[in-house]
Design an enzyme around this catalytic site. Structure first.
Site, PDB file in Angstrom:
ATOM      1  N   GLN A  29       1.904 -10.033  -0.583  1.00 46.83           N
ATOM      2  CA  GLN A  29       0.452 -10.071  -0.788  1.00 46.83           C
ATOM      3  C   GLN A  29       0.120 -10.528  -2.203  1.00 46.83           C
ATOM      4  O   GLN A  29      -0.027 -11.716  -2.445  1.00 46.83           O
ATOM      5  CB  GLN A  29      -0.159  -8.703  -0.486  1.00 46.83           C
ATOM      6  CG  GLN A  29      -1.658  -8.749  -0.327  1.00 46.83           C
ATOM      7  CD  GLN A  29      -2.184  -7.568   0.495  1.00 46.83           C
ATOM      8  OE1 GLN A  29      -1.434  -6.772   1.022  1.00 46.83           O
ATOM      9  NE2 GLN A  29      -3.481  -7.464   0.614  1.00 46.83           N
ATOM     10  N   ASP A  30       0.036  -9.611  -3.162  1.00 48.63           N
ATOM     11  CA  ASP A  30      -0.124 -10.070  -4.544  1.00 48.63           C
ATOM     12  C   ASP A  30       0.984  -9.455  -5.391  1.00 48.63           C
ATOM     13  O   ASP A  30       1.694  -8.565  -4.940  1.00 48.63           O
ATOM     14  CB  ASP A  30      -1.532  -9.809  -5.097  1.00 48.63           C
ATOM     15  CG  ASP A  30      -1.890  -8.344  -5.235  1.00 48.63           C
ATOM     16  OD1 ASP A  30      -1.173  -7.503  -4.653  1.00 48.63           O
ATOM     17  OD2 ASP A  30      -2.877  -8.037  -5.916  1.00 48.63           O
ATOM     18  N   PRO A  31       1.177  -9.942  -6.622  1.00 50.36           N
ATOM     19  CA  PRO A  31       2.315  -9.481  -7.421  1.00 50.36           C
ATOM     20  C   PRO A  31       2.214  -7.995  -7.775  1.00 50.36           C
ATOM     21  O   PRO A  31       1.136  -7.406  -7.778  1.00 50.36           O
ATOM     22  CB  PRO A  31       2.216 -10.336  -8.694  1.00 50.36           C
ATOM     23  CG  PRO A  31       1.354 -11.502  -8.339  1.00 50.36           C
ATOM     24  CD  PRO A  31       0.405 -11.000  -7.307  1.00 50.36           C
TER      25      PRO A  31
END
Length: 225
Positions: free
Chosen positions: A64-66
């Site tokens: 998804q995101d970092p």
């Protein structure tokens, strides 16, 4: 932040960097990196694409995101830098790897060796503010990474797409080419892993598919450091 990948992604993605959405994203990021603590380092944003050329992609693991903690993210989904504690979702991935293929659980979460074997460790959003999950959502990264998925979908050589959790599974709509293999389940996060991630055997299923198309299987063992 208009990247050079030094591989075949350069040619495939060069037009994206000229598009209005990307120019706006770039402006936003320049300001964010100046005024906020952003992860990963701007030099690591595109590591997934730099380490895994288009022609070499065998497997895509969508994140998804970092990670938004200090020193964790370095441009690969799920991976953390050496010397950083293995996050809970990755710990669960290692547990499943252990029960699926007998891999020992390593003392680190550094997945670069997967990237070098043709596993594209791609997040759908490539940057984040420290301590603020999803803070760069809706700023343009999703358009860029959807384009990456669309390009992979067009490839004539089959790819295994591993989609864990709702966010990743929503990208299934972009994978329309029937030659590709989709493996999906709930996310390995502690919140959902017991509801269908554990026991799903994604790693052996991936290797079985690669062998069936005469490709070298992945060596999933992450070595101790």
């Amino acid at each position: 932040m208009a990247a050079e990948f030094n591989n075949d992604w350069d040619d495939l993605l060069k037009d994206e960097f000229k598009k209005e959405y990307y120019l706006n994203l770039r402006k936003f990021l320049i300001n964010e990196y100046k005024t906020q603590k952003i992860h990963p380092s701007m030099y690591d944003i595109f590591n997934a694409l730099k380490f895994t050329p288009y022609k070499d992609v065998k497997v895509v693991i969508l994140g998804q995101d970092p990670y938004h903690g200090p020193n964790q993210a370095h441009g690969f989904s799920f991976s953390v830098k050496p010397g950083v504690q293995t996050p809970p979702s990755l710990r669960n991935m290692f547990k499943e790897l252990n029960s699926d293929l007998g891999c020992y659980i390593p003392n680190n979460g550094f997945l670069e060796s997967w990237a070098k074997q043709g596993i594209l460790l791609l997040n759908t959003v490539l940057t984040v503010r420290e301590g603020q999950a999803n803070s760069h959502k809706g700023k343009g990264w999703e358009i860029f990474t959807d384009r990456v998925i669309e390009l992979l979908n067009k490839r004539e050589e089959p790819i295994v797409f591993i989609l864990w959790g709702r966010n990743a599974i929503s990208k299934e709509a972009l994978i329309t080419n029937p030659i590709h293999k989709i493996i999906k389940s709930v996310h390995p996060s502690p919140l959902s892993a017991t509801r269908g991630f554990f026991g799903s055997k994604p790693f052996s299923k991936t290797n079985d598919f690669l062998v069936s198309i005469n490709k070298e299987p992945i060596d999933w063992q992450i070595p101790n450091i």
